[in-house]
Design a protein around this motif. Sequence first.
Motif, PDB file in Angstrom:
ATOM      1  N   HIS A 189      62.080  85.947 -70.759  1.00  0.00           N
ATOM      2  CA  HIS A 189      61.243  86.016 -71.953  1.00  0.00           C
ATOM      3  C   HIS A 189      61.588  87.286 -72.722  1.00  0.00           C
ATOM      4  O   HIS A 189      60.891  88.297 -72.641  1.00  0.00           O
ATOM      5  CB  HIS A 189      59.763  86.022 -71.534  1.00  0.00           C
ATOM      6  N   PRO A 190      62.710  87.241 -73.473  1.00  0.00           N
ATOM      7  CA  PRO A 190      63.096  88.432 -74.225  1.00  0.00           C
ATOM      8  C   PRO A 190      62.088  88.728 -75.332  1.00  0.00           C
ATOM      9  O   PRO A 190      61.361  87.840 -75.778  1.00  0.00           O
ATOM     10  CB  PRO A 190      64.465  88.078 -74.811  1.00  0.00           C
ATOM     11  N   ILE A 191      62.046  89.976 -75.733  1.00  0.00           N
ATOM     12  CA  ILE A 191      61.051  90.422 -76.704  1.00  0.00           C
ATOM     13  C   ILE A 191      61.262  89.746 -78.060  1.00  0.00           C
ATOM     14  O   ILE A 191      60.300  89.350 -78.714  1.00  0.00           O
ATOM     15  CB  ILE A 191      61.110  91.959 -76.834  1.00  0.00           C
ATOM     16  N   LEU A 192      62.512  89.633 -78.501  1.00  0.00           N
ATOM     17  CA  LEU A 192      62.821  88.850 -79.692  1.00  0.00           C
ATOM     18  C   LEU A 192      63.679  87.673 -79.246  1.00  0.00           C
ATOM     19  O   LEU A 192      64.483  87.796 -78.327  1.00  0.00           O
ATOM     20  CB  LEU A 192      63.586  89.679 -80.729  1.00  0.00           C
ATOM     21  N   ALA A 193      63.521  86.542 -79.916  1.00  0.00           N
ATOM     22  CA  ALA A 193      64.270  85.341 -79.540  1.00  0.00           C
ATOM     23  C   ALA A 193      65.764  85.630 -79.508  1.00  0.00           C
ATOM     24  O   ALA A 193      66.291  86.323 -80.371  1.00  0.00           O
ATOM     25  CB  ALA A 193      63.973  84.220 -80.534  1.00  0.00           C
ATOM     26  N   GLN A 194      66.423  85.077 -78.492  1.00  0.00           N
ATOM     27  CA  GLN A 194      67.861  85.253 -78.363  1.00  0.00           C
ATOM     28  C   GLN A 194      68.532  83.909 -78.528  1.00  0.00           C
ATOM     29  O   GLN A 194      68.528  83.091 -77.619  1.00  0.00           O
ATOM     30  CB  GLN A 194      68.189  85.794 -76.951  1.00  0.00           C
ATOM     31  N   GLY A 195      69.011  83.658 -79.741  1.00  0.00           N
ATOM     32  CA  GLY A 195      69.790  82.432 -79.939  1.00  0.00           C
ATOM     33  C   GLY A 195      68.971  81.154 -80.051  1.00  0.00           C
ATOM     34  O   GLY A 195      69.426  80.166 -80.621  1.00  0.00           O
ATOM     35  N   ARG A 196      67.776  81.145 -79.521  1.00  0.00           N
ATOM     36  CA  ARG A 196      66.964  79.922 -79.501  1.00  0.00           C
ATOM     37  C   ARG A 196      65.508  80.304 -79.701  1.00  0.00           C
ATOM     38  O   ARG A 196      65.081  81.371 -79.245  1.00  0.00           O
ATOM     39  CB  ARG A 196      67.032  79.276 -78.119  1.00  0.00           C
ATOM     40  N   THR A 197      64.750  79.407 -80.320  1.00  0.00           N
ATOM     41  CA  THR A 197      63.303  79.626 -80.351  1.00  0.00           C
ATOM     42  C   THR A 197      62.638  78.551 -79.505  1.00  0.00           C
ATOM     43  O   THR A 197      63.220  77.477 -79.275  1.00  0.00           O
ATOM     44  CB  THR A 197      62.739  79.548 -81.782  1.00  0.00           C
ATOM     45  N   TYR A 198      61.415  78.868 -79.044  1.00  0.00           N
ATOM     46  CA  TYR A 198      60.720  77.957 -78.132  1.00  0.00           C
ATOM     47  C   TYR A 198      59.349  77.514 -78.631  1.00  0.00           C
ATOM     48  O   TYR A 198      58.770  76.580 -78.099  1.00  0.00           O
ATOM     49  CB  TYR A 198      60.556  78.619 -76.761  1.00  0.00           C
ATOM     50  N   PHE A 199      58.800  78.241 -79.603  1.00  0.00           N
ATOM     51  CA  PHE A 199      57.476  77.881 -80.115  1.00  0.00           C
ATOM     52  C   PHE A 199      57.389  78.336 -81.565  1.00  0.00           C
ATOM     53  O   PHE A 199      58.098  79.275 -81.973  1.00  0.00           O
ATOM     54  CB  PHE A 199      56.362  78.523 -79.274  1.00  0.00           C
ATOM     55  N   VAL A 200      56.553  77.657 -82.338  1.00  0.00           N
ATOM     56  CA  VAL A 200      56.335  78.074 -83.725  1.00  0.00           C
ATOM     57  C   VAL A 200      55.717  79.466 -83.691  1.00  0.00           C
ATOM     58  O   VAL A 200      54.718  79.683 -83.018  1.00  0.00           O
ATOM     59  CB  VAL A 200      55.405  77.086 -84.461  1.00  0.00           C
ATOM     60  N   GLY A 201      56.324  80.389 -84.403  1.00  0.00           N
ATOM     61  CA  GLY A 201      55.829  81.760 -84.368  1.00  0.00           C
ATOM     62  C   GLY A 201      56.647  82.666 -83.469  1.00  0.00           C
ATOM     63  O   GLY A 201      56.366  83.857 -83.363  1.00  0.00           O
ATOM     64  N   HIS A 202      57.670  82.103 -82.821  1.00  0.00           N
ATOM     65  CA  HIS A 202      58.514  82.912 -81.934  1.00  0.00           C
ATOM     66  C   HIS A 202      59.124  84.057 -82.755  1.00  0.00           C
ATOM     67  O   HIS A 202      59.727  83.819 -83.786  1.00  0.00           O
ATOM     68  CB  HIS A 202      59.615  82.029 -81.343  1.00  0.00           C
ATOM     69  N   PRO A 203      58.971  85.310 -82.317  1.00  0.00           N
ATOM     70  CA  PRO A 203      59.533  86.420 -83.103  1.00  0.00           C
ATOM     71  C   PRO A 203      61.059  86.351 -83.104  1.00  0.00           C
ATOM     72  O   PRO A 203      61.681  86.266 -82.053  1.00  0.00           O
ATOM     73  CB  PRO A 203      59.064  87.680 -82.362  1.00  0.00           C
ATOM     74  N   VAL A 204      61.609  86.386 -84.299  1.00  0.00           N
ATOM     75  CA  VAL A 204      63.046  86.240 -84.459  1.00  0.00           C
ATOM     76  C   VAL A 204      63.669  87.544 -84.966  1.00  0.00           C
ATOM     77  O   VAL A 204      64.810  87.865 -84.656  1.00  0.00           O
ATOM     78  CB  VAL A 204      63.310  85.065 -85.439  1.00  0.00           C
ATOM     79  N   ALA A 205      62.902  88.278 -85.757  1.00  0.00           N
ATOM     80  CA  ALA A 205      63.394  89.552 -86.286  1.00  0.00           C
ATOM     81  C   ALA A 205      62.185  90.419 -86.595  1.00  0.00           C
ATOM     82  O   ALA A 205      61.054  89.924 -86.671  1.00  0.00           O
ATOM     83  CB  ALA A 205      64.222  89.326 -87.553  1.00  0.00           C
ATOM     84  N   VAL A 206      62.440  91.702 -86.762  1.00  0.00           N
ATOM     85  CA  VAL A 206      61.345  92.607 -87.133  1.00  0.00           C
ATOM     86  C   VAL A 206      61.841  93.563 -88.210  1.00  0.00           C
ATOM     87  O   VAL A 206      62.965  94.080 -88.132  1.00  0.00           O
ATOM     88  CB  VAL A 206      60.783  93.362 -85.906  1.00  0.00           C
ATOM     89  N   VAL A 207      61.024  93.741 -89.224  1.00  0.00           N
ATOM     90  CA  VAL A 207      61.343  94.638 -90.331  1.00  0.00           C
ATOM     91  C   VAL A 207      60.422  95.841 -90.241  1.00  0.00           C
ATOM     92  O   VAL A 207      59.212  95.681 -90.032  1.00  0.00           O
ATOM     93  CB  VAL A 207      61.112  93.909 -91.680  1.00  0.00           C
ATOM     94  N   VAL A 208      60.988  97.043 -90.360  1.00  0.00           N
ATOM     95  CA  VAL A 208      60.174  98.257 -90.318  1.00  0.00           C
ATOM     96  C   VAL A 208      60.278  98.941 -91.667  1.00  0.00           C
ATOM     97  O   VAL A 208      61.384  99.132 -92.195  1.00  0.00           O
ATOM     98  CB  VAL A 208      60.648  99.212 -89.203  1.00  0.00           C
ATOM     99  N   ALA A 209      59.128  99.289 -92.246  1.00  0.00           N
ATOM    100  CA  ALA A 209      59.104  99.952 -93.546  1.00  0.00           C
ATOM    101  C   ALA A 209      58.066 101.061 -93.522  1.00  0.00           C
ATOM    102  O   ALA A 209      57.264 101.162 -92.599  1.00  0.00           O
ATOM    103  CB  ALA A 209      58.784  98.941 -94.640  1.00  0.00           C
ATOM    104  N   ASN A 210      58.069 101.864 -94.595  1.00  0.00           N
ATOM    105  CA  ASN A 210      57.141 102.996 -94.635  1.00  0.00           C
ATOM    106  C   ASN A 210      55.764 102.581 -95.152  1.00  0.00           C
ATOM    107  O   ASN A 210      54.891 103.437 -95.322  1.00  0.00           O
ATOM    108  CB  ASN A 210      57.731 104.130 -95.500  1.00  0.00           C
ATOM    109  N   ASP A 211      55.540 101.300 -95.346  1.00  0.00           N
ATOM    110  CA  ASP A 211      54.319 100.801 -95.980  1.00  0.00           C
ATOM    111  C   ASP A 211      54.139  99.368 -95.473  1.00  0.00           C
ATOM    112  O   ASP A 211      55.122  98.622 -95.401  1.00  0.00           O
ATOM    113  CB  ASP A 211      54.614 100.874 -97.490  1.00  0.00           C
TER     114      ASP A 211
END
Lengths: 776, 285, 151
Positions: free
Chosen positions: A98-120
């Motif tokens: 169960h990797p923290i972000l999906a690796q190559g495949r998703t398993y459920f709607v809402g599976h985290p695929v990427a994360v964006v970090v911003a100052n706001d």
Amino acid sequence: MSTVTTETPTYVGKRIKRKEDPRMITGTATYLDDIKLPNMHFAAIVRSQYAAARIDRIDTSAALALPGVVAVFTGADLEGVGNVPCGVSLPGLRIPPHPILAQGRTYFVGHPVAVVVANDPYLARDGAELVEVEYTPQPGVSDPEKALEPGAPAVHPEWPDNVAFVHKQENGDVDAAFAGAEVIVKQRMLQPRVVANPMEARGAIGDYKSAEGTLTLHSSTQIPHLLRSIAAAVLGVPEHKMRVIAPEVGGGFGCKADVYAEELLVCFLSRKLARPVKWVEGRREHFQATSQGRGHVDYYELAAKRDGTILGIKLKIIQDIGSHQQLLTPLIPTLSVLMLPGLYRCKTFRAEVVGAFTNCFPTDAYRGAGRPEATYGIERIVDCLAVELGIDAAEIRLKNFIEPQEFPFSTGTGLIYDSGSYAATLGIALETVGYAALREEQRAARAAGRLMGIGIATYGEICAFGPSPYTPAGGWESATVRIEPSGQVTVHTGISPHGQGEETTFAQIAADELGVSMDDVVIVHGDTAIVQYGIGTFGSRGTAVGGTAMFLAIEELKKKILKYGAMLLETEEVEFSAGRVVCNKTGASVTVAQIAAASYRALKLPPGTEPGLVATSFWEPTNFTFPFGAHIVVTDVDPDTGEVKITRYVAVDDCGKIINPLIVAGQIHGGVAQGIGQALYEQMSYDENGQILSGEFTDYAMPKAANIPFIESLHTETPSPVNPLGVKGVGEAGAIGAPPAIVNSVVDALSHLGIRHLDMPLTPEKVWTAIQGARA
Amino acid sequence: MISQEFDYAAPDTVQAALELLAEPGARPLAGGMSLIPLMKLRLTAPEKLVDLRRIPSLRSIRREGAFLHIGAMVTHYELESAPLIRQECPLLAASAAAIGDVQIRNSGTIGGSVAHADPAADYPAGLLALEARVHLTGPTGEREMAFEEFVLDPFTTAIEPGELVTAVLVPVEDPGTGVYYQKHPQPASGFPMVGVAARIRRQNGHISFARLGVTGLSGKGYRAREVEARLIGKAGAEAEVKDAAAATADGVEASSDIHASAAYRSHLACVAAARSILRSLSAAN
Amino acid sequence: MKINGSHTLQGSPETIYASLMDPAVLAQCLPGCQELAAAGDGIYNMKMKVAIASISGDFTGKVAMENLVPPASYRLRVEGAGRIGFVKGQGEISLSAVDADFTLVGYEGEVHTGGTIAAVGQRLVDTTARMMIRRFFEKLDSVMRAKPGLP
């Protein structure tokens, strides 16, 4: 010779307003999203809109180009960072990575695929919208029974049968019991998934300080210490350099007794970006990626004699696991097996749990965690038996109840029920509701074409988790009680309340034991750097286990206090009474405050005694506790619309000794409200592929104030022999008693039409359709 | 969820609002009870919100001859509680009182609801039974039309680009008219799965006037004219009313969703119609 | 979600069938369609801008015509995905002459939605799908009537 006596309690047992409430209702409490740290940045998660899918391409360039966005990460960037853990071990348990972000495949709607970090946080969300992901959707499956059928899409290709585990338990000669039975009733029952929906959704802040190599994780959690140990291990941070802080937590109900990808993610992001990173869950995300409750398909069979005596029980549970194993996912249905026989003395049973993988987010603990499921099942099948035999619902229960003289009672499932008075408690419920008169009223109503139902549910439940051999991470609890030089008291408790009110109830207990004012006691929890290692709050264990640890630490302190008192009063003839050490001969006394001052100033010390007044206790319980109760619900069913109205709700609950009736009432009301939600309104809906159909409150029906009837709440107090407080626990009781009482009531309203069972939630259309079918 | 960035203006006259709305990407904001959630879900992203809540002329309720002239920005709460409405148009007050919850009613407006044309809104049942009219103001002037003609399709009205709904007109109710709004709410959203509003008058013990509006059943609200016709001349006994109401869903393509199938919804419409009529009858002289 | 229904259009099955196969006509009739480009084998790549109420979203996807049995029937597949969600529909379309001048076009199929519109808009999926299908046929009807040389 010194003796110890305690005064008549002045706080315990009284209705006292909570110390927690003023800060909450004036908006001055600090929840996760209120926390502001210097240079804190914000994470927004890009989530899959497909359940099962292959990720073909992720283009982060547009997101990275947005001013304010400092970084974008995908699964590839987190390869090698640890996995979201499962803390359960069962023979043959399959734990998919169960990797923290999906690796190559998703398993459920809402599976985290990427994360964006911003100052706001707004720019972070804008950035997340700019990440382009290309998917190739795959066939998925959302129904756990369908998942187990041959040919169903494989959630994990390495396990095409979609079996996550099989757990079997049995006792006695089940086959003989069924062979010799005079009657056998069978019923399939659904307990659909429900969403926890605490008022405050989840959230976490990772704060890594590279110069010191320390990591602080702020998280809206129920288990700060366990989270710390687990996250440190997963992330490769030395445990002593990790700190977890649970701020004010706005409800958990079990969904926050877990370790989530997002909690680990913010730690990774903070370390990588050398600044604090905050993630706050939106409500939509809560429906997608927070653990859900229930998710059972149950097959019950009950063997009995014509006189109603239960001879044997067979149960097959198909548990909807979801796509992965969260912290306690596979444990929950095994708890249902432990409570399978309910309050009845039958010890002969055979149970099988099959965990099925599906393309939905995992299930895990939710108010009652396995015990409401068991109670629902046994109470429904016993009602089916009653109807089959033409025996009254109350009578059949009284016939099979364990009796007071049989305690402690060893169940066929391996539990030892501590104490109980089931018949007496049901008796009070029957009398309060006016059962005989109601049955008369029902006869008249039926003759007039009205559909009136009376439903009974008697429940027992396993609480005060628990003896450590039976818990995944230890079941003891800790407390450090510190009397300050001023005589005021600070208690550090290892539990982590998030609405249960222990800042009040523990203060009541400590104040009574030490003879001080409640205002002179403060309860501290939630910060692993301040509070000694503890287990946390779940399983109705806060007061029963945590309170006992505090009580025992106070007992230790009293011994020391007496020694100082004897020294100061220059006599051995002393006793502890109402906050003072008193000489029984002369009546001379010293206060706890005076003793505290003396012990820290240490001008003179009693022989063999250290300065200071601090004691720590780690208490290992010898058993779980077993609260119980009886709920009776009267309903009116509208024959033309199928709408169900609860016209009376009587709850008689026995949680052992009651510390604060106001808080106990709140727990019962809240639990009953959740039970009403489950019985009449709530159901997490997916289409057959795993697409979410009820992803917001517009389609997921939470019970509202107008839906909750007046709850006539009474109590019996059968103290638990397991702990010195006599407390059994009450947090989950309402959610356990309500669903079977309500469903039994509605089925009772329709039983003269030949209807034997209806599945939750009892929506108007479902009830109306059953009535139409019966009348056809 | 968080909406996208947007500009904001709060004019104090209708004319100023119309000028602002002439810009591309500008959208009017009434109570925000429908628009803001859509923006937070990022299902819509107006570039500029033109807030109508500071325009006093849109907030008035006044009697104009045989009609009540209700400004578009009058809130549901104001309609449920204003003595003028409760006395002179009790069906409108009852419809407003049935919407959502207290917080929604404090913000949501009749003009916003009418312009949004949600097929499961509460007002259409009552507005159809009342034969209400919609007043529009636009760059080319003012116009008025029947509410029944104003709503065309789910979320689609006869409003022209740049126009605003500025008022809703309802008749002053004849004393002696019995009215009732029977709503069966969807338990999650609180919108009507089906809602039926009735206005009934009796003369010499027989129904002389009947108006029935239905909402929630299909893509837009409608008048149940067949039921109305069946009621005229009847004394109003329960069996007669149920018989008349059995035609409520005839010829209507009922919607289906996870909460209610088309078949159940159609049945519910007939039940709601019968109850609405019977309750109106007991309130009628 | 299952959908079915029918519309009566002016024209013979042959002319209507031909129009339904004509990408220029389809591009006019598919609500919100901005671009329809042939990709061969009865498949067309599509860009749509859907605007219902305040909800608006761009979708890319495809339209495919299969199992062609002119002028009686074919299978239509429509897929579109965008930021606000995705739609996948497939239906069996059948044409039969009502009389010399009119044709009954029937459809029977399924629509699946996903993403945000499915998660938060369940109560509207049915009404919206029907509305868009109706608009398609209404537009087709007006396009047919405007064609020169129709009986």
